[in-house]
Design a protein around this motif. Sequence first.
Motif, PDB file in Angstrom:
ATOM      1  N   UNK A 192      26.241 -28.313  35.925  1.00  0.00           N
ATOM      2  CA  UNK A 192      27.112 -29.222  36.665  1.00  0.00           C
ATOM      3  C   UNK A 192      26.649 -29.450  38.104  1.00  0.00           C
ATOM      4  N   UNK A 193      25.843 -28.525  38.649  1.00  0.00           N
ATOM      5  CA  UNK A 193      25.529 -28.582  40.079  1.00  0.00           C
ATOM      6  C   UNK A 193      24.034 -28.596  40.394  1.00  0.00           C
ATOM      7  N   UNK A 194      23.174 -28.840  39.395  1.00  0.00           N
ATOM      8  CA  UNK A 194      21.736 -28.764  39.629  1.00  0.00           C
ATOM      9  C   UNK A 194      21.251 -29.801  40.640  1.00  0.00           C
ATOM     10  N   UNK A 195      22.032 -30.848  40.905  1.00  0.00           N
ATOM     11  CA  UNK A 195      21.612 -31.887  41.844  1.00  0.00           C
ATOM     12  C   UNK A 195      21.748 -31.453  43.301  1.00  0.00           C
ATOM     13  N   UNK A 196      22.479 -30.362  43.527  1.00  0.00           N
ATOM     14  CA  UNK A 196      22.667 -29.874  44.890  1.00  0.00           C
ATOM     15  C   UNK A 196      21.985 -28.538  45.114  1.00  0.00           C
ATOM     16  N   UNK A 237      15.304 -31.830  33.605  1.00  0.00           N
ATOM     17  CA  UNK A 237      16.075 -33.035  33.915  1.00  0.00           C
ATOM     18  C   UNK A 237      15.179 -34.090  34.561  1.00  0.00           C
ATOM     19  N   UNK A 238      14.250 -33.630  35.404  1.00  0.00           N
ATOM     20  CA  UNK A 238      13.322 -34.571  36.045  1.00  0.00           C
ATOM     21  C   UNK A 238      12.434 -35.237  35.003  1.00  0.00           C
ATOM     22  N   UNK A 239      11.982 -34.484  34.024  1.00  0.00           N
ATOM     23  CA  UNK A 239      11.158 -35.039  32.957  1.00  0.00           C
ATOM     24  C   UNK A 239      11.937 -36.103  32.181  1.00  0.00           C
ATOM     25  N   UNK A 240      13.208 -35.830  31.977  1.00  0.00           N
ATOM     26  CA  UNK A 240      14.057 -36.789  31.272  1.00  0.00           C
ATOM     27  C   UNK A 240      14.160 -38.096  32.055  1.00  0.00           C
ATOM     28  N   UNK A 241      14.332 -37.995  33.369  1.00  0.00           N
ATOM     29  CA  UNK A 241      14.452 -39.189  34.202  1.00  0.00           C
ATOM     30  C   UNK A 241      13.126 -39.925  34.340  1.00  0.00           C
ATOM     31  N   UNK A 246      13.382 -45.986  35.396  1.00  0.00           N
ATOM     32  CA  UNK A 246      12.395 -46.548  36.332  1.00  0.00           C
ATOM     33  C   UNK A 246      12.577 -45.989  37.744  1.00  0.00           C
ATOM     34  N   UNK A 247      13.323 -44.915  37.876  1.00  0.00           N
ATOM     35  CA  UNK A 247      13.551 -44.321  39.190  1.00  0.00           C
ATOM     36  C   UNK A 247      12.226 -43.879  39.810  1.00  0.00           C
ATOM     37  N   UNK A 248      12.115 -44.012  41.121  1.00  0.00           N
ATOM     38  CA  UNK A 248      10.918 -43.549  41.813  1.00  0.00           C
ATOM     39  C   UNK A 248      10.864 -42.033  41.771  1.00  0.00           C
ATOM     40  N   UNK A 249       9.672 -41.493  41.987  1.00  0.00           N
ATOM     41  CA  UNK A 249       9.511 -40.042  41.997  1.00  0.00           C
ATOM     42  C   UNK A 249      10.381 -39.421  43.089  1.00  0.00           C
ATOM     43  N   UNK A 250      10.456 -40.092  44.234  1.00  0.00           N
ATOM     44  CA  UNK A 250      11.294 -39.594  45.331  1.00  0.00           C
ATOM     45  C   UNK A 250      12.759 -39.556  44.920  1.00  0.00           C
ATOM     46  N   UNK A 252      13.920 -39.368  41.844  1.00  0.00           N
ATOM     47  CA  UNK A 252      14.070 -38.332  40.822  1.00  0.00           C
ATOM     48  C   UNK A 252      14.160 -36.957  41.479  1.00  0.00           C
ATOM     49  N   UNK A 253      13.296 -36.736  42.470  1.00  0.00           N
ATOM     50  CA  UNK A 253      13.320 -35.459  43.182  1.00  0.00           C
ATOM     51  C   UNK A 253      14.683 -35.213  43.806  1.00  0.00           C
ATOM     52  N   UNK A 254      15.221 -36.217  44.462  1.00  0.00           N
ATOM     53  CA  UNK A 254      16.523 -36.086  45.103  1.00  0.00           C
ATOM     54  C   UNK A 254      17.624 -35.856  44.082  1.00  0.00           C
ATOM     55  N   UNK A 255      17.575 -36.601  42.966  1.00  0.00           N
ATOM     56  CA  UNK A 255      18.595 -36.460  41.928  1.00  0.00           C
ATOM     57  C   UNK A 255      18.596 -35.058  41.313  1.00  0.00           C
ATOM     58  N   UNK A 256      17.441 -34.435  41.284  1.00  0.00           N
ATOM     59  CA  UNK A 256      17.315 -33.134  40.629  1.00  0.00           C
ATOM     60  C   UNK A 256      17.364 -31.951  41.603  1.00  0.00           C
ATOM     61  N   UNK A 257      17.829 -32.213  42.810  1.00  0.00           N
ATOM     62  CA  UNK A 257      18.079 -31.105  43.726  1.00  0.00           C
ATOM     63  C   UNK A 257      16.946 -30.733  44.645  1.00  0.00           C
ATOM     64  N   UNK A 258      15.911 -31.602  44.746  1.00  0.00           N
ATOM     65  CA  UNK A 258      14.793 -31.331  45.646  1.00  0.00           C
ATOM     66  C   UNK A 258      14.896 -32.265  46.850  1.00  0.00           C
ATOM     67  N   UNK A 259      15.057 -31.696  48.029  1.00  0.00           N
ATOM     68  CA  UNK A 259      15.157 -32.518  49.232  1.00  0.00           C
ATOM     69  C   UNK A 259      13.803 -33.002  49.713  1.00  0.00           C
TER      70      UNK A 259
END
Length: 288
Positions: A192-196, A237-241, A246-250, A252-259
């Motif tokens: 539920x919280x992997x994005x943060x 989750x990043x692999x799925x996206x 068509x999300x950019x790598x940046x 995807x990184x943000x969506x998956x909890x990487x700042x």
Amino acid sequence: MIYTFETYFGDGDRPRIAASPSWHNHKMSAHSHTFCELVYVLAGFSLHVCGSHSTLLTAGDMFLIPPGVEHTYVNAYRNGVLNFMFCPEDLADVLDTEDELPGIRELFTGDNPGEPVILHVDIAERRSVQNTFDAIRAERSARHPGWRTSLKMRMASLLVRYSRLYAAHLSENQTVGGGYSYVLRILSYVEKNYMGDISVEQLAQVAGLNPDYMSRRFKSMMGITPSDYVRKFRVAKAMELLSGTDMTVTAVASRCGFSDVCLFSRVFKNVTGVTPVQFRKSGILDLT
């Protein structure tokens, strides 16, 4: 796609009990079976999708897929599984249907078993599952006198072990402080919280345990540290996206909890062997 037992072994081959290994290195087509499939995760990781629910599978996970239930493996990374295939009616003479057999009773009664439950085999028990797998394959191959009875007994024994693990899972999940309940809380929290931001201290608080003790217990049960689990869940989750949007790598990184996208790329390559850009271009993983 629907698979039948006869597809693999031909008509009239009884009992319909077999074991087969498979390696998932990318997305597998959604499929169902006319038989039951008990799946044991030997190595690697992948997202298992069943209906609208996705779960990260890691080594030691075990689950049962009833006939007609569609599922798939998404963006698997070196994901080796042992598949135990069987038809319940071929085991009716060795499994007492009067037993409770939580988790498998519905297979014999025709009741709706609900969504598959992901169980986790303790590290000390994993060799036993692999031995059963090897024995079933050897019996089907050699077909020495009594091989049919041996197949039934070995599969029945594995299902009883699965049923007891399922019962323990239910009991511990319902008991505050149960041996597995805190792991379930951690897995649910990560999903539920992997994005943060997620720290070991936060996970320990979720579990209600000391951070060091929680980390040791988590690894002893899951075979992976809490931090590694979070990392692999985010990469999955990043692999799925990356493969499905068509999300950019940046992004995807943000969506998956990487700042930091650079950190994301390093972690992604460390886990999968390729960069996010290479993965998106190829659609497969480098397994060399």
